[in-house]
Structure formats: structure tokens, C-alpha cells
Design an enzyme around this catalytic site. Structure first.
Site, short mmCIF file in Angstrom:
data_model
loop_
_atom_site.label_atom_id
_atom_site.label_comp_id
_atom_site.label_asym_id
_atom_site.label_seq_id
_atom_site.Cartn_x
_atom_site.Cartn_y
_atom_site.Cartn_z
N LYS A 39 0.82 -1.21 0.00
CA LYS A 39 0.00 0.00 0.00
C LYS A 39 0.86 1.26 0.00
CE LYS A 39 -4.25 -1.62 2.22
NZ LYS A 39 -5.19 -1.37 3.32
N LYS A 44 -10.70 -3.43 -3.55
CA LYS A 44 -11.49 -2.20 -3.57
C LYS A 44 -10.72 -1.07 -4.23
CE LYS A 44 -13.88 -2.97 0.83
NZ LYS A 44 -13.00 -3.16 1.99
N LYS A 81 -5.19 -10.00 -6.59
CA LYS A 81 -6.44 -10.23 -5.88
C LYS A 81 -7.45 -9.15 -6.25
CE LYS A 81 -5.85 -7.50 -1.76
NZ LYS A 81 -5.78 -7.29 -0.35
#
Ligand code: TYM
Length: 332
Positions: free
Chosen positions: A112, A198, A195
Site C-alpha cells: 500500500k 477495492k 487479488k
């Protein structure tokens, strides 16, 4: 009853089918046999920039989707993290027993923070897993049903609980991750090596729970497969087809071998068409229910407020013990 705790970030308008099969399905199945705490992780959501108005709206939208997916507010405590002050407070204490190197090894932080660009990652994003450990430990949870991407965070939680217990005396239940192998990781339909997420840059391969049925169908029909043709489950060489089979299996209850034999000799188009039907059948009523619930935001707020009372009761008791164990002077 054993205690179960889990949560999701209200960081998008809609949850996706990875959240649904990876987590919500287990939550729903386990709420009858466990005491359950299901959280809207808004403190976690702000570790990357959020628009304040959207965050508030997405928090309601996410709880509506929990309920629409079968989480019953009469059986489960459905609460908002920021309504329970103990989360931020316990996180502080846990920060002080976490090693800098230990926190630096969290792979989700590495991923992230790379996306935030140099200097863009906040300290909050760095301590995110420690806040999550506190979420779990406050409720004395024995089990934490999550997808594979959360395994390392639950491992850290176990390490911190064990460390605290040995330093200050038995305080925390050491929790276990509950991860179903078949649904632990659902992949992006356009990019089956990453994966479903969102925060994916393109939404073309993400099936949102609140997508209109026609959109869901189109996304499935356009899913990336391969040139080889066979409908067999082999994630290493056929990631796209295997992902479709995983979703198909969990949503229909039909085993993967039985799907393989049903589709022997048939084309990807057939598989996708049948899958789209199953997915739409599952999601359409949930979508309708969620939209209905969202039409009455006051009722959602009332559910969250009652749950916050219950969550605060349990969390405050744990925090009081922690404060006493670490040697804070009681306020008389
Ligand atoms: P979040 O919001 O990213 O995801 C919510 C849940 O969905 C699972 N999941 C998936 N499962 C299968 N395939 C996928 N593609 C997929 N994408 C997401 C996640 O594993 C998760 O179970 N840090 C957490 C929220 C959190 C939490 C907690 C969880 C905060 N405190 C305490 C458990 C306990 C998160 O960001 O989940």
C-alpha cells in the site's frame, strides 16, 4: 459461546465478491454458533486519504451490505470502530510493545505504501496492523474469519497478545485466523494474478455487490481466460479459469470436480454464462435489500448506536485491565 471478531474498511461505495465469499459468507455461517462482533473499520479507512462526506456515506452503505448479506443485527454486534474509543487507546499501548522492524515486515504496508508514492504513506498506514490487533484483542476473540490477505495481521496479533501476556500477566485471548482455503483469495477478473481489490485501478475485473445485474453479467462474460480451452482447475497454469471455477463453486455449492466434469468439452462462453446466472441470482436480492435499507438511514444509525453500546461495554472492560496491568494510575 466462543467469540468471533472481524471487520471491513468502508472505503468504497460497494463491497466486492471477494469480500463476500472471503469473509461475509463465513461471518454469516458462524453467527449462530458464536458471539460475533462485526466492525466498520473507519479508523483504518483514513490511513489513506478519504473524502469525509463519502466516508460517512460509505460507512452506512457497508453496514447495509453486511445486513443484506445475511448478518443479523439482532444476533451480531454491528458497530463502527470510531464509536468505540478503546480501539485508538489500546492501539497506543500495543504500539509500545511492537518492534519497528516487526511492523516493517508487514507485506500489506509495503504494497500500500508503494501505491502512495514516495513520502505519500502516512504513519497511520504503518501502524495500521497494530490498530487491527487491538480490534481483535478488545473483544477476547478466539477466531477471526478473514481472507488470506489478512493472515499476516492476525499472526502479528497473536505475537503481540502473547508478548503482552508474558510481560504483564495473562490478559488477552490469543486468537486464530479462520481462513477457508477455497475462498481465501478471489482474483481480479481482468488480471487473475492479482487479488480482487477495492482499490483496483480499473473496475472492469471487480464484481461489486451493488453493481446492476447487467453490469455483473457483462464483467463475467469479459473475464480473462486463456487460449488453451480446457475447463480445469489449475491455478498455476490457468489462473483465470480457476478463479471463475472457485467463484462458481462457492456460490452454487457445487464442488469444483463436479463443475469440471459438467463443463468437459464445452467452451468458456458456456462456463461464463452459467456463472453469470449464479452470481446474479445470489447478488441481485442482496443488492435490492441493501438499497432498501439505505432508504432509511436513521434506522441504520439506530442499529449502529445500539451495537456501539454493547461493543463499548466489552472493549472498556478489556482496556481497564490493560491499563491496570501496565501500571497506569487509576482515576479515583
Ligand atoms: P478489507 O476491508 O480489505 O477486506 C474485508 C475482508 O474481505 C477479505 N477480502 C478478500 N477475500 C478473498 N478474496 C479477495 N480478493 C479479498 N479481498 C478482501 C479480507 O481478507 C477481509 O477479511 N484490515 C482489514 C479490516 C479490519 C479487520 C480488523 C479484519 C480491521 N480490523 C479486525 C479482521 C479483524 C481490511 O482491510 O479488510
Amino acid at each position: 459461546r466462543p467469540v468471533l471478531m472481524s471487520g471491513m474498511q468502508p472505503s468504497a461505495e460497494s463491497l466486492h465478491i471477494g469480500n463476500y465469499v472471503g469473509a461475509l459468507l463465513s461471518w454469516k455461517a458462524m453467527q449462530a454458533t458464536h458471539e460475533t462482533f462485526f466492525m466498520l473499520a473507519d479508523l483504518h479507512a483514513i490511513t489513506v486519504p478519504q473524502d469525509p462526506r463519502e466516508l460517512r456515506e460509505n460507512t452506512r452503505r457497508t453496514v447495509a451490505q453486511y445486513i443484506a448479506a445475511g448478518i443479523d443485527p439482532a444476533q451480531s454486534t454491528l458497530f463502527v470502530q470510531s464509536h468505540v474509543a478503546a480501539h485508538a487507546e489500546l492501539a497506543w499501548v500495543l504500539n509500545t510493545i511492537t518492534g519497528f522492524g516487526e511492523a516493517s515486515r508487514m507485506t500489506q504496508f509495503k504494497d500500500k505504501s508503494a501505491k502512495q508514492g514516495s513520502d505519500g504513506a502516512s504513519v497511520g498506514l504503518f501502524t495500521y496492523p497494530i490498530l487491527q490487533a487491538g480490534d481483535i484483542l478488545l473483544y477476547n476473540a478466539a477466531e477471526v474469519p478473514v481472507g488470506e490477505d489478512q493472515r499476516q495481521h492476525v499472526e502479528l496479533t497473536r505475537d503481540l497478545a502473547t508478548r503482552f501476556n508474558s510481560r504483564f500477566g495473562d490478559t488477552f485471548v490469543v486468537p486464530e485466523a479462520y481462513i477457508l482455503k477455497e475462498t481465501a483469495k478471489i482474483y481480479d477478473l481482468q488480471n487473475p494474478s492479482s487479488k480482487m481489490s477495492k482499490s483496483a485501478e480499473s473496475h472492469a475485473g471487480v464484481i461489486w455487490m451493488l453493481d446492476e445485474p447487467a453490469v455483473t453479467q457483462k464483467k463475467i462474460m469479459r473475464a480473462v481466460t486463456d487460449a488453451d480451452g480446457g475447463i480445469v482447475f489449475d491455478p498455476a497454469t490457468k489462473p483465470g479459469v480457476s478463479n471463475l471455477l472457485s467463484i462458481f463453486s462457492v456460490m452454487s455449492g457445487q464442488s469444483i470436480p463436479s463443475l469440471e466434469s459438467e463443463f468437459t468439452g464445452r467452451g468458456y462462453g458456456d462456463l461464463k454464462k452459467a456463472l453469470a446466472e449464479v452470481v446474479v441470482e445470489t447478488l441481485a436480492p442482496m443488492r435490492e435489500r441493501a438499497l432498501e435499507l439505505l432508504a432509511d438511514p436513521a434506522e441504520l444509525d439506530r442499529i449502529l448506536s445500539a451495537a456501539a453500546d454493547r461493543a463499548n461495554e466489552v472493549a472498556d472492560a478489556t482496556l481497564a485491565t490493560v491499563y491496570e496491568r501496565v501500571g497506569f494510575l487509576p482515576r479515583v
